[in-house]
Design a protein around this motif. Structure first.
Motif, PDB file in Angstrom:
ATOM      1  N   GLY A  23      -0.741  25.369  -5.793  1.00  0.00           N
ATOM      2  CA  GLY A  23      -1.582  24.640  -6.730  1.00  0.00           C
ATOM      3  C   GLY A  23      -1.499  23.145  -6.565  1.00  0.00           C
ATOM      4  N   THR A  24      -0.354  22.642  -6.113  1.00  0.00           N
ATOM      5  CA  THR A  24      -0.169  21.201  -5.921  1.00  0.00           C
ATOM      6  C   THR A  24      -0.514  20.756  -4.509  1.00  0.00           C
ATOM      7  N   LEU A  25      -0.116  21.546  -3.507  1.00  0.00           N
ATOM      8  CA  LEU A  25      -0.225  21.114  -2.119  1.00  0.00           C
ATOM      9  C   LEU A  25      -1.533  21.531  -1.457  1.00  0.00           C
ATOM     10  N   ASP A  26      -2.284  22.427  -2.105  1.00  0.00           N
ATOM     11  CA  ASP A  26      -3.488  22.955  -1.473  1.00  0.00           C
ATOM     12  C   ASP A  26      -4.675  22.966  -2.445  1.00  0.00           C
ATOM     13  N   CYS A  27      -4.737  21.931  -3.290  1.00  0.00           N
ATOM     14  CA  CYS A  27      -5.760  21.923  -4.337  1.00  0.00           C
ATOM     15  C   CYS A  27      -6.751  20.768  -4.190  1.00  0.00           C
ATOM     16  N   GLY A  28      -6.741  20.107  -3.026  1.00  0.00           N
ATOM     17  CA  GLY A  28      -7.740  19.065  -2.811  1.00  0.00           C
ATOM     18  C   GLY A  28      -7.263  17.653  -3.045  1.00  0.00           C
ATOM     19  N   ARG A  32      -2.691  17.922   4.461  1.00  0.00           N
ATOM     20  CA  ARG A  32      -1.948  18.196   5.692  1.00  0.00           C
ATOM     21  C   ARG A  32      -0.705  19.055   5.471  1.00  0.00           C
ATOM     22  N   TRP A  33      -0.557  19.621   4.282  1.00  0.00           N
ATOM     23  CA  TRP A  33       0.520  20.589   4.062  1.00  0.00           C
ATOM     24  C   TRP A  33       0.085  21.953   4.569  1.00  0.00           C
ATOM     25  N   ARG A  34       1.036  22.704   5.082  1.00  0.00           N
ATOM     26  CA  ARG A  34       0.755  24.054   5.577  1.00  0.00           C
ATOM     27  C   ARG A  34       1.706  25.053   4.922  1.00  0.00           C
ATOM     28  N   GLN A  35       1.180  26.209   4.596  1.00  0.00           N
ATOM     29  CA  GLN A  35       2.006  27.296   4.089  1.00  0.00           C
ATOM     30  C   GLN A  35       2.610  28.018   5.278  1.00  0.00           C
ATOM     31  N   MET A  36       3.910  27.881   5.454  1.00  0.00           N
ATOM     32  CA  MET A  36       4.600  28.446   6.603  1.00  0.00           C
ATOM     33  C   MET A  36       5.041  29.885   6.346  1.00  0.00           C
ATOM     34  N   GLU A  37       5.397  30.173   5.097  1.00  0.00           N
ATOM     35  CA  GLU A  37       5.780  31.494   4.632  1.00  0.00           C
ATOM     36  C   GLU A  37       5.258  31.603   3.201  1.00  0.00           C
ATOM     37  N   PRO A  38       5.326  32.788   2.587  1.00  0.00           N
ATOM     38  CA  PRO A  38       4.791  32.909   1.226  1.00  0.00           C
ATOM     39  C   PRO A  38       5.317  31.865   0.251  1.00  0.00           C
ATOM     40  N   ASP A  39       6.601  31.493   0.358  1.00  0.00           N
ATOM     41  CA  ASP A  39       7.183  30.538  -0.581  1.00  0.00           C
ATOM     42  C   ASP A  39       7.740  29.300   0.114  1.00  0.00           C
ATOM     43  N   ARG A  40       7.217  28.991   1.287  1.00  0.00           N
ATOM     44  CA  ARG A  40       7.699  27.797   2.007  1.00  0.00           C
ATOM     45  C   ARG A  40       6.520  27.031   2.580  1.00  0.00           C
ATOM     46  N   TRP A  41       6.497  25.729   2.333  1.00  0.00           N
ATOM     47  CA  TRP A  41       5.457  24.840   2.821  1.00  0.00           C
ATOM     48  C   TRP A  41       6.098  23.704   3.609  1.00  0.00           C
ATOM     49  N   ALA A  42       5.338  23.159   4.544  1.00  0.00           N
ATOM     50  CA  ALA A  42       5.801  22.011   5.315  1.00  0.00           C
ATOM     51  C   ALA A  42       4.652  21.022   5.454  1.00  0.00           C
ATOM     52  N   GLY A  43       4.998  19.749   5.493  1.00  0.00           N
ATOM     53  CA  GLY A  43       3.952  18.744   5.639  1.00  0.00           C
ATOM     54  C   GLY A  43       4.527  17.410   6.082  1.00  0.00           C
TER      55      GLY A  43
END
Length: 285
Positions: A23-28, A32-43
């Motif tokens: 909701g925070t990293l992929d809401c517009g 440039r954040w990517r979901q690497m696993e269901p509960d892990r993001w990297a950017g």
């Protein structure tokens, strides 16, 4: 909220409900954040790659240490009490519903230069395409980082280019706008440090001297790149929300943090478009 520092990284115990990662990293607001696993993001953030993970009710920044904490705290706006804001927002029935849908959204504080370029690209565009353009721009003119990320190209790197040099990133007419932004920033005709010190109205006008930056894009830059939480960007969704649910404007109590309220409303509206269409049709009868 008190961080716990360990060899594993920085842990925020019990903080997961207050920081919804998708909701925070992929809401517009960031692209440039990517979901690497269901509960892990990297950017990539200001020249390095951050990782953030949800572990049950906790949030972990793997590999981060005490020296990283000030930057993480600033980027994720962790010094602001969203609990107090939500107490205020719950008094508004529309915001109450929006927060119930996505209670863990936060407004990020990003690099002003990257934010300026990102929202120039965002005009009349959709999130997947914005992400693709920025990814190609960084691969072409940024520097490699870990996990196949790249730095955001500096204004000096872009200022020597011509529009045809940006053809591979497929941003169309926005190429001229990006180059104008780069030339203004690199020549200091537009000083982003000065913009940070200006009153909001003057800061908005300074940003609008860049080609392709109108009031909505300027407010996005001020909100997401300068922490001006009073700014309320009016894109298509927010115009619909305002017309249908706030025809008299936002309540005065919400104005000092209208940009944070807007993020809850924007995310809610994107996922409940049919609701606003229905209410609009009812009001028209």
């Amino acid at each position: 909220m008190k961080p716990v520092f360990s060899q594993e990284g920085i842990l925020l115990p019990g903080f997961a409900p207050q920081l919804d990662l998708p909701g925070t990293l992929d809401c517009g607001q960031a692209f440039r954040w990517r979901q690497m696993e269901p509960d892990r993001w990297a950017g990539p953030v200001e020249g390095r790659v951050w990782t953030i993970a949800r572990q049950g009710e906790d949030i972990l920044f793997p590999g981060a240490d005490t020296e990283d904490w000030p930057q993480l705290r600033r980027y994720f706006d962790l010094g602001r009490s969203y609990g107090r804001l939500k107490t205020l927002y719950r008094k508004d029935p529309v915001l109450r519903d929006a927060m119930a849908w996505a209670p863990g959204i936060r407004v990020l504080r990003q690099d002003p230069w990257e934010t300026l370029c990102s929202f120039i690209i965002s005009a009349n565009n959709n999130i997947p395409r914005i992400k693709g353009i920025l990814e190609r721009l960084c691969r072409l003119y940024g520097e490699p980082l870990e996990e196949d990320f790249f730095t955001f190209p500096t204004p000096q790197r872009l200022t020597v280019l011509e529009a045809e040099d940006l053809a591979p990133i497929r941003c169309g007419y926005r190429a001229e706008y990006l180059l104008d932004a780069a030339r203004q920033v690199s020549s200091r005709r537009l000083s982003l440090k000065k913009v940070a010190r200006l009153p909001t109205g003057e800061a908005r006008q300074a940003l609008m001297e860049v080609k392709g930056v109108g009031p909505k894009v300027a407010d996005c830059i001020l909100l997401y790149g300068f922490g001006r939480v009073e700014c309320f960007p009016m894109d298509t969704w927010m115009k619909k929300v305002s017309a249908v649910l706030y025809p008299q404007g936002l309540p005065e109590a919400l104005l000092p943090t209208a940009g944070i309220a807007q993020q809850f409303l924007f995310h809610y509206a994107r996922h409940h478009g049919e609701l606003f269409e229905k209410k609009a049709s009812l009001q028209a009868v």
